[in-house]
Design a protein around this motif. Structure first.
Motif, PDB file in Angstrom:
ATOM      1  N   ASP A  39       0.824  -1.201   0.000  1.00 30.43           N
ATOM      2  CA  ASP A  39       0.000   0.000   0.000  1.00 30.43           C
ATOM      3  C   ASP A  39       0.860   1.253   0.000  1.00 30.43           C
ATOM      4  O   ASP A  39       0.511   2.261  -0.618  1.00 30.43           O
ATOM      5  CB  ASP A  39      -0.928  -0.018   1.220  1.00 30.43           C
ATOM      6  N   VAL A  40       2.006   1.209   0.665  1.00 33.78           N
ATOM      7  CA  VAL A  40       2.882   2.376   0.741  1.00 33.78           C
ATOM      8  C   VAL A  40       3.352   2.824  -0.638  1.00 33.78           C
ATOM      9  O   VAL A  40       3.652   4.007  -0.846  1.00 33.78           O
ATOM     10  CB  VAL A  40       4.095   2.079   1.660  1.00 33.78           C
ATOM     11  N   ASP A  41       3.382   1.911  -1.613  1.00 33.13           N
ATOM     12  CA  ASP A  41       3.902   2.228  -2.938  1.00 33.13           C
ATOM     13  C   ASP A  41       2.828   2.607  -3.959  1.00 33.13           C
ATOM     14  O   ASP A  41       3.150   2.860  -5.122  1.00 33.13           O
ATOM     15  CB  ASP A  41       4.690   1.025  -3.478  1.00 33.13           C
ATOM     16  N   SER A  74       3.398  12.364   4.799  1.00 30.10           N
ATOM     17  CA  SER A  74       3.420  10.911   4.982  1.00 30.10           C
ATOM     18  C   SER A  74       4.457  10.288   4.051  1.00 30.10           C
ATOM     19  O   SER A  74       4.668  10.770   2.932  1.00 30.10           O
ATOM     20  CB  SER A  74       2.036  10.335   4.658  1.00 30.10           C
ATOM     21  N   TYR A  76       4.157   7.631   2.380  1.00 22.66           N
ATOM     22  CA  TYR A  76       3.517   6.869   1.317  1.00 22.66           C
ATOM     23  C   TYR A  76       3.663   7.607  -0.009  1.00 22.66           C
ATOM     24  O   TYR A  76       3.566   8.839  -0.061  1.00 22.66           O
ATOM     25  CB  TYR A  76       2.041   6.643   1.639  1.00 22.66           C
ATOM     26  N   THR A  77       3.872   6.859  -1.089  1.00 20.54           N
ATOM     27  CA  THR A  77       4.160   7.447  -2.394  1.00 20.54           C
ATOM     28  C   THR A  77       3.107   8.456  -2.820  1.00 20.54           C
ATOM     29  O   THR A  77       3.439   9.531  -3.339  1.00 20.54           O
ATOM     30  CB  THR A  77       4.290   6.333  -3.458  1.00 20.54           C
ATOM     31  N   ARG A 106       1.753   8.316   8.415  1.00 16.22           N
ATOM     32  CA  ARG A 106       1.401   7.244   7.475  1.00 16.22           C
ATOM     33  C   ARG A 106      -0.093   6.892   7.567  1.00 16.22           C
ATOM     34  O   ARG A 106      -0.779   7.229   8.538  1.00 16.22           O
ATOM     35  CB  ARG A 106       2.245   6.001   7.743  1.00 16.22           C
ATOM     36  N   GLU A 107      -0.552   6.183   6.535  1.00 19.10           N
ATOM     37  CA  GLU A 107      -1.929   5.692   6.501  1.00 19.10           C
ATOM     38  C   GLU A 107      -2.212   4.787   7.701  1.00 19.10           C
ATOM     39  O   GLU A 107      -1.304   4.131   8.220  1.00 19.10           O
ATOM     40  CB  GLU A 107      -2.156   4.930   5.192  1.00 19.10           C
ATOM     41  N   HIS A 176      -3.368  11.427   4.852  1.00 21.12           N
ATOM     42  CA  HIS A 176      -4.429  10.500   4.455  1.00 21.12           C
ATOM     43  C   HIS A 176      -5.739  10.831   5.183  1.00 21.12           C
ATOM     44  O   HIS A 176      -5.755  11.584   6.155  1.00 21.12           O
ATOM     45  CB  HIS A 176      -4.005   9.064   4.770  1.00 21.12           C
TER      46      HIS A 176
END
Length: 254
Positions: A39-41, A74, A76-77, A106-107, A176
């Motif tokens: 999910d991070v990508d 965050s 995350y991408t 982060r999410e 997010h």
């Protein structure tokens, strides 16, 4: 002595490929969302990139001394790319300001429920669906994941850092949907029922803006006061489609 930013904007990332995949999975009544990898990508969609550029141009129209001069994002991408596009379109007071990636933004982590649609949670993990029904989304922590309370705990630490290092600054946070809501919970001293009622009104829009200003006359020693929430005019004014879908990892959040 003021320990808060003079201005604080909290922005959800632009539409992601996960948003698009989630909508397709629901339309086709699938249990799982058609994404591979972490999910991070997950990157922005083409529309998400246009949304981020539109928001950056909105900030760029402000005088330099009113634009953000601190950017927290965050890791995350989809959030990093949103922040980079805001910066590249002139949205920061200092164009070369580095992106400060902070893992506390982060999410929300969904653990074993990650990538499942709402029906997928009920079909694949009926016990977790039952636990969530009893506990409520604020307290339910799926195996390997987080509750809203867990997110709130790390965000309290983040705000301590903001107050320590960025007093009187103009701070932009890009993160997010759940992070936006949990920051509102902390900053405005809300309770569970109030923040869940706000959540139930509708999703935070992609590149929607939540804006606070420091008011020295509020509270005992001044505090951040909400000026607007889920503000989408910067995107809509540039004829860019406004989207409000939950992220792929948040499909079961409702």
């Amino acid at each position: 002595m003021n320990r808060w930013p003079a201005k604080l904007w909290v922005v959800r990332h632009g539409q992601s490929a996960g948003n698009v995949a989630r909508d397709l999975a629901h339309a086709e009544a699938r249990d799982r969302i058609g994404l591979t990898g972490r999910d991070v990508d997950v990157p922005l969609s083409d529309l998400g990139r246009d949304q981020a550029k539109a928001l950056g141009k909105w900030f760029a129209q402000m005088p330099s001394d009113r634009r953000p001069n601190v950017l927290l994002v965050s890791p995350y991408t989809r959030a990093l790319d949103t922040a980079a596009l805001i910066r590249s379109t002139g949205g920061l007071a200092e164009g070369d300001e580095p992106l400060c990636s902070d893992e506390r933004l982060r999410e929300k982590e969904f653990g074993v429920l990650d990538g499942l649609t709402t029906s997928g949670v009920a079909n694949v993990f009926p016990d977790q669906a039952a636990f969530r029904h009893v506990l409520g989304k604020f307290y339910h922590r799926p195996p390997g994941g987080e509750s809203w309370c867990d997110v709130i705990l790390r965000l309290r630490s983040l705000l301590d850092t903001v107050s320590l290092h960025h007093a009187d600054a103009r701070v932009l946070i890009v993160a997010h949907q759940v992070v936006v809501l949990c920051l509102r919970y902390i900053i405005e001293t809300l309770d569970e029922q109030t923040i869940l009622a706000i959540d139930a009104e509708g999703d935070v829009a992609n590149c929607g803006v939540t804006e606070y200003r420091f008011d020295a006359d509020s509270g005992r020693s001044g505090k951040l006061v909400l000026d607007r929430y889920n503000y989408v005019v910067p995107v809509a004014d540039r004829a860019v489609l406004v989207t409000r879908a939950p992220d792929a990892a948040v499909a079961a959040r409702g």
